[in-house]
Design a protein around this motif. Structure first.
Motif, PDB file in Angstrom:
ATOM      1  N   LYS A  82     -19.503   1.290   7.942  1.00 37.56           N
ATOM      2  CA  LYS A  82     -20.929   1.459   7.685  1.00 37.56           C
ATOM      3  C   LYS A  82     -21.493   2.605   8.510  1.00 37.56           C
ATOM      4  O   LYS A  82     -20.951   2.978   9.542  1.00 37.56           O
ATOM      5  CB  LYS A  82     -21.677   0.176   8.031  1.00 37.56           C
ATOM      6  N   SER A  83     -22.613   3.171   8.070  1.00 40.44           N
ATOM      7  CA  SER A  83     -23.259   4.263   8.776  1.00 40.44           C
ATOM      8  C   SER A  83     -23.550   3.860  10.215  1.00 40.44           C
ATOM      9  O   SER A  83     -23.956   2.744  10.496  1.00 40.44           O
ATOM     10  CB  SER A  83     -24.571   4.643   8.078  1.00 40.44           C
ATOM     11  N   GLY A  84     -23.361   4.801  11.142  1.00 40.96           N
ATOM     12  CA  GLY A  84     -23.612   4.549  12.542  1.00 40.96           C
ATOM     13  C   GLY A  84     -22.396   4.082  13.300  1.00 40.96           C
ATOM     14  O   GLY A  84     -22.390   4.052  14.517  1.00 40.96           O
ATOM     15  N   GLU A  85     -21.337   3.697  12.597  1.00 39.63           N
ATOM     16  CA  GLU A  85     -20.099   3.297  13.248  1.00 39.63           C
ATOM     17  C   GLU A  85     -19.081   4.413  13.110  1.00 39.63           C
ATOM     18  O   GLU A  85     -19.134   5.229  12.193  1.00 39.63           O
ATOM     19  CB  GLU A  85     -19.545   2.012  12.624  1.00 39.63           C
ATOM     20  N   GLU A  86     -18.152   4.434  13.999  1.00 41.13           N
ATOM     21  CA  GLU A  86     -17.125   5.470  13.977  1.00 41.13           C
ATOM     22  C   GLU A  86     -16.237   5.297  12.765  1.00 41.13           C
ATOM     23  O   GLU A  86     -15.817   4.185  12.425  1.00 41.13           O
ATOM     24  CB  GLU A  86     -16.280   5.378  15.245  1.00 41.13           C
ATOM     25  N   GLU A  87     -15.958   6.374  12.090  1.00 38.60           N
ATOM     26  CA  GLU A  87     -15.090   6.318  10.921  1.00 38.60           C
ATOM     27  C   GLU A  87     -13.639   6.309  11.364  1.00 38.60           C
ATOM     28  O   GLU A  87     -13.213   7.110  12.189  1.00 38.60           O
ATOM     29  CB  GLU A  87     -15.357   7.525  10.012  1.00 38.60           C
ATOM     30  N   VAL A  88     -12.877   5.403  10.787  1.00 38.86           N
ATOM     31  CA  VAL A  88     -11.465   5.304  11.139  1.00 38.86           C
ATOM     32  C   VAL A  88     -10.661   5.478   9.865  1.00 38.86           C
ATOM     33  O   VAL A  88     -10.696   4.629   8.972  1.00 38.86           O
ATOM     34  CB  VAL A  88     -11.136   3.945  11.779  1.00 38.86           C
ATOM     35  N   VAL A  89      -9.961   6.583   9.772  1.00 39.15           N
ATOM     36  CA  VAL A  89      -9.167   6.880   8.592  1.00 39.15           C
ATOM     37  C   VAL A  89      -7.786   7.326   9.022  1.00 39.15           C
ATOM     38  O   VAL A  89      -7.643   8.194   9.887  1.00 39.15           O
ATOM     39  CB  VAL A  89      -9.826   7.995   7.733  1.00 39.15           C
ATOM     40  N   ASP A  90      -6.789   6.723   8.437  1.00 33.02           N
ATOM     41  CA  ASP A  90      -5.418   7.115   8.731  1.00 33.02           C
ATOM     42  C   ASP A  90      -5.102   8.378   7.941  1.00 33.02           C
ATOM     43  O   ASP A  90      -5.040   8.364   6.714  1.00 33.02           O
ATOM     44  CB  ASP A  90      -4.459   5.989   8.330  1.00 33.02           C
ATOM     45  N   THR A  91      -4.919   9.501   8.638  1.00 35.23           N
ATOM     46  CA  THR A  91      -4.688  10.789   7.973  1.00 35.23           C
ATOM     47  C   THR A  91      -3.207  11.169   7.944  1.00 35.23           C
ATOM     48  O   THR A  91      -2.864  12.280   7.561  1.00 35.23           O
ATOM     49  CB  THR A  91      -5.473  11.896   8.700  1.00 35.23           C
ATOM     50  N   THR A  92      -2.345  10.258   8.362  1.00 36.98           N
ATOM     51  CA  THR A  92      -0.919  10.558   8.349  1.00 36.98           C
ATOM     52  C   THR A  92      -0.433  10.685   6.915  1.00 36.98           C
ATOM     53  O   THR A  92      -0.553   9.746   6.121  1.00 36.98           O
ATOM     54  CB  THR A  92      -0.117   9.443   9.048  1.00 36.98           C
ATOM     55  N   PRO A  93       0.098  11.861   6.530  1.00 35.19           N
ATOM     56  CA  PRO A  93       0.555  12.022   5.148  1.00 35.19           C
ATOM     57  C   PRO A  93       1.766  11.145   4.856  1.00 35.19           C
ATOM     58  O   PRO A  93       2.709  11.089   5.638  1.00 35.19           O
ATOM     59  CB  PRO A  93       0.904  13.518   5.067  1.00 35.19           C
ATOM     60  N   VAL A  94       1.708  10.428   3.755  1.00 33.27           N
ATOM     61  CA  VAL A  94       2.822   9.582   3.340  1.00 33.27           C
ATOM     62  C   VAL A  94       3.186   9.963   1.914  1.00 33.27           C
ATOM     63  O   VAL A  94       2.350   9.914   1.008  1.00 33.27           O
ATOM     64  CB  VAL A  94       2.443   8.089   3.403  1.00 33.27           C
ATOM     65  N   GLU A  95       4.415  10.345   1.712  1.00 37.43           N
ATOM     66  CA  GLU A  95       4.860  10.749   0.382  1.00 37.43           C
ATOM     67  C   GLU A  95       5.173   9.516  -0.453  1.00 37.43           C
ATOM     68  O   GLU A  95       5.937   8.643  -0.036  1.00 37.43           O
ATOM     69  CB  GLU A  95       6.098  11.637   0.484  1.00 37.43           C
ATOM     70  N   ASP A  96       4.555   9.442  -1.607  1.00 41.66           N
ATOM     71  CA  ASP A  96       4.798   8.335  -2.526  1.00 41.66           C
ATOM     72  C   ASP A  96       5.878   8.763  -3.506  1.00 41.66           C
ATOM     73  O   ASP A  96       5.662   9.633  -4.353  1.00 41.66           O
ATOM     74  CB  ASP A  96       3.506   7.976  -3.263  1.00 41.66           C
ATOM     75  N   THR A  97       7.047   8.178  -3.378  1.00 37.01           N
ATOM     76  CA  THR A  97       8.192   8.601  -4.191  1.00 37.01           C
ATOM     77  C   THR A  97       8.395   7.735  -5.433  1.00 37.01           C
ATOM     78  O   THR A  97       9.391   7.894  -6.131  1.00 37.01           O
ATOM     79  CB  THR A  97       9.476   8.560  -3.341  1.00 37.01           C
ATOM     80  N   ARG A  98       7.458   6.848  -5.700  1.00 34.42           N
ATOM     81  CA  ARG A  98       7.589   6.010  -6.895  1.00 34.42           C
ATOM     82  C   ARG A  98       7.416   6.855  -8.162  1.00 34.42           C
ATOM     83  O   ARG A  98       6.784   7.913  -8.124  1.00 34.42           O
ATOM     84  CB  ARG A  98       6.550   4.894  -6.867  1.00 34.42           C
ATOM     85  N   PRO A  99       7.962   6.412  -9.290  1.00 32.50           N
ATOM     86  CA  PRO A  99       7.769   7.150 -10.544  1.00 32.50           C
ATOM     87  C   PRO A  99       6.289   7.351 -10.838  1.00 32.50           C
ATOM     88  O   PRO A  99       5.453   6.487 -10.529  1.00 32.50           O
ATOM     89  CB  PRO A  99       8.430   6.237 -11.590  1.00 32.50           C
ATOM     90  N   TRP A 100       5.953   8.488 -11.435  1.00 33.08           N
ATOM     91  CA  TRP A 100       4.556   8.808 -11.669  1.00 33.08           C
ATOM     92  C   TRP A 100       3.884   7.786 -12.580  1.00 33.08           C
ATOM     93  O   TRP A 100       2.693   7.499 -12.430  1.00 33.08           O
ATOM     94  CB  TRP A 100       4.411  10.224 -12.235  1.00 33.08           C
ATOM     95  N   GLU A 101       4.636   7.206 -13.518  1.00 33.30           N
ATOM     96  CA  GLU A 101       4.050   6.209 -14.414  1.00 33.30           C
ATOM     97  C   GLU A 101       3.555   4.987 -13.633  1.00 33.30           C
ATOM     98  O   GLU A 101       2.511   4.413 -13.953  1.00 33.30           O
ATOM     99  CB  GLU A 101       5.074   5.762 -15.468  1.00 33.30           C
ATOM    100  N   VAL A 102       4.325   4.606 -12.595  1.00 35.38           N
ATOM    101  CA  VAL A 102       3.938   3.460 -11.774  1.00 35.38           C
ATOM    102  C   VAL A 102       2.663   3.779 -10.986  1.00 35.38           C
ATOM    103  O   VAL A 102       1.741   2.968 -10.883  1.00 35.38           O
ATOM    104  CB  VAL A 102       5.085   3.081 -10.815  1.00 35.38           C
ATOM    105  N   ARG A 103       2.603   4.995 -10.427  1.00 40.28           N
ATOM    106  CA  ARG A 103       1.426   5.385  -9.640  1.00 40.28           C
ATOM    107  C   ARG A 103       0.184   5.484 -10.522  1.00 40.28           C
ATOM    108  O   ARG A 103      -0.916   5.142 -10.100  1.00 40.28           O
ATOM    109  CB  ARG A 103       1.709   6.703  -8.923  1.00 40.28           C
ATOM    110  N   TRP A 104       0.354   5.960 -11.744  1.00 41.92           N
ATOM    111  CA  TRP A 104      -0.770   6.073 -12.673  1.00 41.92           C
ATOM    112  C   TRP A 104      -1.307   4.688 -13.040  1.00 41.92           C
ATOM    113  O   TRP A 104      -2.518   4.456 -13.017  1.00 41.92           O
ATOM    114  CB  TRP A 104      -0.325   6.837 -13.913  1.00 41.92           C
ATOM    115  N   GLU A 105      -0.420   3.754 -13.367  1.00 35.96           N
ATOM    116  CA  GLU A 105      -0.867   2.401 -13.722  1.00 35.96           C
ATOM    117  C   GLU A 105      -1.541   1.719 -12.541  1.00 35.96           C
ATOM    118  O   GLU A 105      -2.526   0.995 -12.719  1.00 35.96           O
ATOM    119  CB  GLU A 105       0.335   1.579 -14.206  1.00 35.96           C
ATOM    120  N   GLU A 106      -1.049   1.956 -11.349  1.00 35.58           N
ATOM    121  CA  GLU A 106      -1.657   1.363 -10.162  1.00 35.58           C
ATOM    122  C   GLU A 106      -3.057   1.929  -9.937  1.00 35.58           C
ATOM    123  O   GLU A 106      -3.996   1.196  -9.585  1.00 35.58           O
ATOM    124  CB  GLU A 106      -0.792   1.617  -8.937  1.00 35.58           C
ATOM    125  N   ALA A 107      -3.207   3.231 -10.127  1.00 37.22           N
ATOM    126  CA  ALA A 107      -4.526   3.860  -9.952  1.00 37.22           C
ATOM    127  C   ALA A 107      -5.533   3.287 -10.943  1.00 37.22           C
ATOM    128  O   ALA A 107      -6.691   3.011 -10.589  1.00 37.22           O
ATOM    129  CB  ALA A 107      -4.413   5.370 -10.113  1.00 37.22           C
TER     130      ALA A 107
END
Length: 234
Positions: A82-107
């Motif tokens: 929420k606004s006013g609190e520190e933003e915490v985001v994991d920026t470590t890049p992680v390569e998703d090696t699953r088939p593109w069809e699986v990633r599309w259906e998940e999205a």
């Protein structure tokens, strides 16, 4: 009746609302625009469990929505707080090696339909303007997500939108501001005209309430927001 009321969540919309219609389009059972279309209103409570409260809160681009009755769970990992609190985001890049069809259906399953506000950004329509005694203060939100499409996943395109190129000019003898933006990244540009509501450029003319003489601007690449300060010709 008391037991039924306890099973409902209620929301409120603050004066920060910019009338972008995002919450009304995405959660029409809860929100509606007021009569003169200047802000959203939380018209009805929502049954507990029907929606994730964070999906509703994060739907607003200016953090104007809050939960006023009900239990707010911990923020989902990797999302903003929420606004006013520190933003915490994991920026470590992680390569998703699953088939593109699986990633599309998940999205499709997890993200659902894209918000109206995000589509407005790609047409240069996500703007707000305020007027002071001597200036106009314009804010333009540029696209920050590459729209989901099967080819986005097949071509391994990024989720975060590359920076747009942009150009700003005064026009009509200082009575209008011309905003031009275009996608310069050649990989992502291949998706323009293929994905829904994704042109490769926009051109918008904004008529000003008073004549202007000059302007200066600042672009924040992290938030992808362009701020323009326009001096009136007094």
């Amino acid at each position: 009746m008391a037991e039924a009321a306890a099973q409902m969540e209620e929301y409120a919309v603050s004066d920060a609302c910019i009338a972008c219609d995002a919450c009304c389009n995405d959660f029409p059972d809860i929100f509606v625009m007021n009569a003169d279309h200047t802000r959203a209103i939380a018209k009805s409570p929502s049954p507990v469990g029907k929606f994730d409260p964070w999906d509703i809160i994060y739907d607003c681009p200016v953090d104007a929505i809050s939960l006023i009755k009900g239990v707010l769970p911990p923020p989902p990992e990797g999302k903003k707080k929420k606004s006013g609190e520190e933003e915490v985001v994991d920026t470590t890049p992680v390569e998703d090696t699953r088939p593109w069809e699986v990633r599309w259906e998940e999205a499709k399953r997890l993200r659902g339909e894209e918000s109206y506000w995000e589509r407005m950004k790609r047409y240069g329509m996500a703007t707000t303007i305020e007027e002071t005694g001597k200036q106009f203060l314009l804010r333009l939100a540029l696209p920050d997500r590459v729209p989901d499409h099967p080819l986005k996943f097949k071509w391994n395109l990024p989720d975060k939108m590359p920076d747009y190129k942009f150009d700003i000019q005064l026009a009509r003898d200082g009575k209008a501001l011309m905003l031009k933006g275009w996608m310069d990244d050649q990989r992502v540009k291949k998706l323009c005209g293929v994905a829904n509501s994704f042109p490769d450029r926009f051109l918008r003319e904004m008529l000003l309430p008073a004549k202007a003489k000059e302007f200066k601007f600042n672009y924040n690449p992290q938030d992808k927001v362009l701020d323009v300060v326009i001096d009136k010709a007094l």
